[in-house]
Design a protein around this motif. Sequence first.
Motif, PDB file in Angstrom:
ATOM      1  N   PHE A 118       0.181   6.473  12.440  1.00  0.00           N
ATOM      2  CA  PHE A 118       0.645   7.375  11.710  1.00  0.00           C
ATOM      3  C   PHE A 118       1.650   6.807  10.825  1.00  0.00           C
ATOM      4  CE2 PHE A 118       4.833   9.561  12.008  1.00  0.00           C
ATOM      5  CZ  PHE A 118       5.068  10.200  10.648  1.00  0.00           C
ATOM      6  N   THR A 119       2.832   6.067  11.399  1.00  0.00           N
ATOM      7  CA  THR A 119       3.726   5.231  10.553  1.00  0.00           C
ATOM      8  C   THR A 119       3.086   4.164   9.751  1.00  0.00           C
ATOM      9  OG1 THR A 119       4.237   3.683  12.428  1.00  0.00           O
ATOM     10  CG2 THR A 119       5.355   5.799  12.574  1.00  0.00           C
ATOM     11  N   ASP A 175       3.978   3.822   6.063  1.00  0.00           N
ATOM     12  CA  ASP A 175       4.734   2.556   5.603  1.00  0.00           C
ATOM     13  C   ASP A 175       4.093   1.731   4.385  1.00  0.00           C
ATOM     14  OD1 ASP A 175       6.466   3.145   7.529  1.00  0.00           O
ATOM     15  OD2 ASP A 175       6.019   1.317   8.549  1.00  0.00           O
ATOM     16  N   ASP A 176       2.508   1.936   4.413  1.00  0.00           N
ATOM     17  CA  ASP A 176       1.735   1.160   3.579  1.00  0.00           C
ATOM     18  C   ASP A 176       2.100   1.813   2.170  1.00  0.00           C
ATOM     19  OD1 ASP A 176       0.837  -0.784   5.276  1.00  0.00           O
ATOM     20  OD2 ASP A 176      -0.966   0.312   5.643  1.00  0.00           O
ATOM     21  N   VAL A 177       2.229   3.261   2.099  1.00  0.00           N
ATOM     22  CA  VAL A 177       2.359   3.805   0.736  1.00  0.00           C
ATOM     23  C   VAL A 177       3.741   3.572   0.483  1.00  0.00           C
ATOM     24  CG1 VAL A 177       2.827   6.103   0.047  1.00  0.00           C
ATOM     25  CG2 VAL A 177       0.903   5.931   1.334  1.00  0.00           C
ATOM     26  N   MET A 178       5.027   3.486   1.228  1.00  0.00           N
ATOM     27  CA  MET A 178       6.196   3.152   0.933  1.00  0.00           C
ATOM     28  C   MET A 178       6.232   1.503   0.544  1.00  0.00           C
ATOM     29  SD  MET A 178       8.655   5.348   3.409  1.00  0.00           S
ATOM     30  CE  MET A 178       7.418   5.433   4.721  1.00  0.00           C
ATOM     31  N   ASP A 179       5.727   0.838   1.090  1.00  0.00           N
ATOM     32  CA  ASP A 179       5.480  -0.606   0.584  1.00  0.00           C
ATOM     33  C   ASP A 179       4.919  -1.053  -0.262  1.00  0.00           C
ATOM     34  OD1 ASP A 179       7.639  -0.689   2.661  1.00  0.00           O
ATOM     35  OD2 ASP A 179       6.077  -1.543   4.416  1.00  0.00           O
ATOM     36  N   GLY A 211      -1.705  10.771   7.579  1.00  0.00           N
ATOM     37  CA  GLY A 211      -0.628  10.648   8.446  1.00  0.00           C
ATOM     38  C   GLY A 211       0.041  11.923   9.147  1.00  0.00           C
ATOM     39  N   ASP A 212       0.170  12.896   8.269  1.00  0.00           N
ATOM     40  CA  ASP A 212       1.027  14.331   8.893  1.00  0.00           C
ATOM     41  C   ASP A 212       0.205  14.583   9.884  1.00  0.00           C
ATOM     42  OD1 ASP A 212       3.047  13.687   6.882  1.00  0.00           O
ATOM     43  OD2 ASP A 212       2.200  15.424   5.625  1.00  0.00           O
ATOM     44  N   THR A 213      -1.110  14.548   9.821  1.00  0.00           N
ATOM     45  CA  THR A 213      -2.002  15.050  10.825  1.00  0.00           C
ATOM     46  C   THR A 213      -1.976  14.386  12.177  1.00  0.00           C
ATOM     47  OG1 THR A 213      -3.530  16.016   9.037  1.00  0.00           O
ATOM     48  CG2 THR A 213      -4.499  15.987  11.222  1.00  0.00           C
ATOM     49  N   MET A 214      -1.881  13.078  11.838  1.00  0.00           N
ATOM     50  CA  MET A 214      -1.946  12.087  12.961  1.00  0.00           C
ATOM     51  C   MET A 214      -0.458  12.365  13.816  1.00  0.00           C
ATOM     52  SD  MET A 214      -3.204   8.493  11.273  1.00  0.00           S
ATOM     53  CE  MET A 214      -3.630   7.678  12.823  1.00  0.00           C
ATOM     54  N   TYR A 227      12.175   6.608  12.481  1.00  0.00           N
ATOM     55  CA  TYR A 227      12.250   6.999  10.931  1.00  0.00           C
ATOM     56  C   TYR A 227      13.597   6.585  10.381  1.00  0.00           C
ATOM     57  CZ  TYR A 227       8.943  10.570  12.546  1.00  0.00           C
ATOM     58  OH  TYR A 227       8.019  11.267  12.987  1.00  0.00           O
ATOM     59  N   GLU A 228      14.721   6.322  11.295  1.00  0.00           N
ATOM     60  CA  GLU A 228      15.906   5.879  10.916  1.00  0.00           C
ATOM     61  C   GLU A 228      15.864   4.302  10.474  1.00  0.00           C
ATOM     62  OE1 GLU A 228      18.864   8.678  13.836  1.00  0.00           O
ATOM     63  OE2 GLU A 228      18.413   6.721  14.333  1.00  0.00           O
TER      64      GLU A 228
END
Length: 322
Positions: free
Chosen positions: A75-76, A80-84, A108-111, A142-143
């Motif tokens: 999920f992360t 992450d791939d979207v953000m990066d 990802g939310d579902t995962m 997340y932090e």
Amino acid sequence: MKKFSDYSAFIEKVIRDLSFPGDALAGLYQPISYSLSAGGKRIRPSLALMAADAFGSAADAAVDAAVALEVFHNFTLLHDDVMDHSDLRRGRPSVHAKWDVNTAILSGDTMLSLACQYISHVPDAILRPVLDAFNEMAIRVYEGQRLDMDFETRQDVTLDDYIHMISLKTGALLGAATRIGALIGGASTEDAAHMAEYGNMLGLAFQIQDDWLDVFGDAATFGKPIGGDINNNKKSYLLLASLATNTPDATALRDAMALPAGETKVKVVTRLYERLDMNRVCRDAIQQYSSRAMAALKATSLSDEAREPFRLLVEKLTGRKK
């Protein structure tokens, strides 16, 4: 004695046998199956199985928790791939590149919710400490991601800042895997804490090795283009350790990082890393955190035989080429 490969092969089959709804909901669940089918080392779920086994519970007892950790990890990666803006993941198009950004976010939310369902399947007697460990880990991850994002625009990031960030983003999940597995196996709170420290330190060594591979690895083996951190101006261990030397080469490196992304930039920066002896510096750091992982393992009540798979795993992960 079971080896890491035995646990990873077992959980690989479990993950590949997971089934999800299709038909009208294929747009939600196909990206999840696609993500989980990409393989990877399955380090986190395997650690949970190993820890449960080491403390006297059959590895089968930790299967749902192991699946939860792997689903959470993936999920992360989707987010992450979207953000990066990363279009490749493990040598294949990332979910947002294959489908679209909205799909990557929603799947990802579902995962994340699926991971929470799986982790809640542990016995009621240990549900509270396991959920506490899982939720604390998630917040730490997340932090760490937030700090990693902030580092992209900060010019005052220190090596200590970086170590703190990867202890959250990478170390926390490996630490939670070993803590949760140990708790399922019947470990005391003290032993579970030592196992969490083992996982955290292993995570630091693992991430520094990853940073090293991004510069000095082989693209065909590593599974993604070499020099990605350089071209993306990532605050890697190599960059921050180099800048901390405050030498003329460090000044030249700062200038080189301002070059346009491309093969020339990668070559120039890599040459400076070589002059600054970053190959040795990284190996020394990896050894340092590996030793701390082994010290935490030695502090547990486990027998030498029960510790052996964890010792071998440290050697395996810190000597890897991908």
